[in-house]
Design an enzyme around this catalytic site. Structure first.
Site, short mmCIF file in Angstrom:
data_model
loop_
_atom_site.label_atom_id
_atom_site.label_comp_id
_atom_site.label_asym_id
_atom_site.label_seq_id
_atom_site.Cartn_x
_atom_site.Cartn_y
_atom_site.Cartn_z
N LEU A 1 -0.41 8.71 -6.30
CA LEU A 1 -0.15 10.21 -5.88
C LEU A 1 0.99 10.84 -6.14
CD1 LEU A 1 -1.99 10.06 -2.24
CD2 LEU A 1 -2.81 11.46 -4.51
N ASP B 1 -1.38 3.93 -1.07
CA ASP B 1 -1.01 2.46 -0.89
C ASP B 1 0.62 2.48 -1.29
OD1 ASP B 1 -0.99 -0.15 -0.63
OD2 ASP B 1 -1.62 -0.62 -2.62
N ASP C 1 -8.75 8.35 -2.19
CA ASP C 1 -9.26 7.32 -1.21
C ASP C 1 -8.37 6.72 -0.33
OD1 ASP C 1 -8.19 5.78 -3.16
OD2 ASP C 1 -9.95 4.55 -3.78
P1 IMP Z 1 -0.96 3.49 -5.04
O1 IMP Z 1 -0.66 3.90 -6.47
O2 IMP Z 1 -0.35 2.01 -4.98
O3 IMP Z 1 -0.65 4.26 -3.97
O4 IMP Z 1 -2.45 2.89 -5.07
C1 IMP Z 1 -3.67 3.95 -5.28
C2 IMP Z 1 -4.76 3.08 -5.64
O5 IMP Z 1 -4.79 1.66 -5.70
C3 IMP Z 1 -6.04 3.50 -4.96
O6 IMP Z 1 -6.62 4.85 -5.45
C4 IMP Z 1 -7.03 2.55 -5.17
O7 IMP Z 1 -7.67 2.61 -6.26
C5 IMP Z 1 -6.16 1.36 -5.30
N1 IMP Z 1 -5.92 0.76 -4.07
C6 IMP Z 1 -5.05 0.52 -3.20
N2 IMP Z 1 -5.21 -0.43 -2.08
C7 IMP Z 1 -6.44 -0.73 -2.20
C8 IMP Z 1 -7.57 -1.49 -1.52
O8 IMP Z 1 -7.09 -2.19 -0.41
N3 IMP Z 1 -8.73 -1.72 -1.88
C9 IMP Z 1 -9.43 -0.97 -3.00
N4 IMP Z 1 -8.27 -0.38 -3.90
C10 IMP Z 1 -6.87 -0.28 -3.36
#
Ligand code: IMP
Length: 183
Positions: free
Chosen positions: A115, A110, A107
């Protein structure tokens, strides 16, 4: 709780998802694909994207959760979302990825921690090709140097919900992507 504001309408999302589907169809012409969705947020994006890809395909799902002291959603809204950096697998894929074309569907990209972790796991399955499709990308938040091959929209550092994304498990069914203004 602050009011939700629309960042991307369902029409904008549908148009962009159709473009991504067309691009994937061209890139993998004549081949088969396994779409691997990251639970639970990618479920809606995967189902729309896959229907725009005119190729033989199968679905699989992978589950992750974060270890440690991830702040509560209300803290995240006040001080900004922060992941602790430790990700753990809660559900592995069900089928063999060996020598297959795999598109990992997420989705939102961030910090990139999730990933980066999942990419390593899927590479260990020895796919023929591994690509990442992320509906949303918040490049300003990146902690790991990872990019998606297919990106729907680059967005600013706002906490977003809808179209699969949640706030404490709510709002996943909103057709638009909305942001929750910080207090
Ligand atoms: P990362 O590991 O920080 O890249 O985050 C990925 C995961 O964080 C995503 O799959 C979401 O579940 C969650 N996430 C990051 N930003 C948001 C947001 O703005 N809204 C909801 N979920 C988020």
């Amino acid at each position: 709780m602050n009011d939700l504001k629309i960042l991307l309408s369902s029409e904008q999302i549908a148009t962009r998802v159709a473009e991504l589907g067309k691009q994937i169809t061209q890139d993998f012409r004549g081949e088969s694909i396994i779409f691997v969705g990251v639970l639970k947020g990618a479920a809606i994006f995967l189902s729309d994207l896959a229907r725009q890809v005119k190729l033989d395909s199968t679905f699989d799902f992978i589950g992750v959760s974060s270890y440690g002291n991830r702040p509560s959603p209300s803290q995240e809204l006040k001080s900004g979302w922060d992941s602790t950096g430790e990700v753990r697998l809660t559900k592995d894929v069900d089928q063999s990825m060996r020598e297959k074309n795999v598109i990992l569907v997420e989705d939102i990209l961030d910090t990139g921690l999730t990933l980066t972790y999942l990419k390593k796991i899927l590479i260990a399955h020895q796919p023929r090709a591994l690509k990442i499709a992320a509906l949303l990308d918040k490049p300003s938040r990146r902690k790991q140097p990872i990019e998606a091959d297919y990106v729907g929209f680059k967005i600013p550092d706002e906490f977003v919900v809808g179209y699969g994304l949640d706030y404490a498990e709510r709002y996943r069914n909103l057709p638009d992507i909305c942001f929750i203004p910080r207090e």
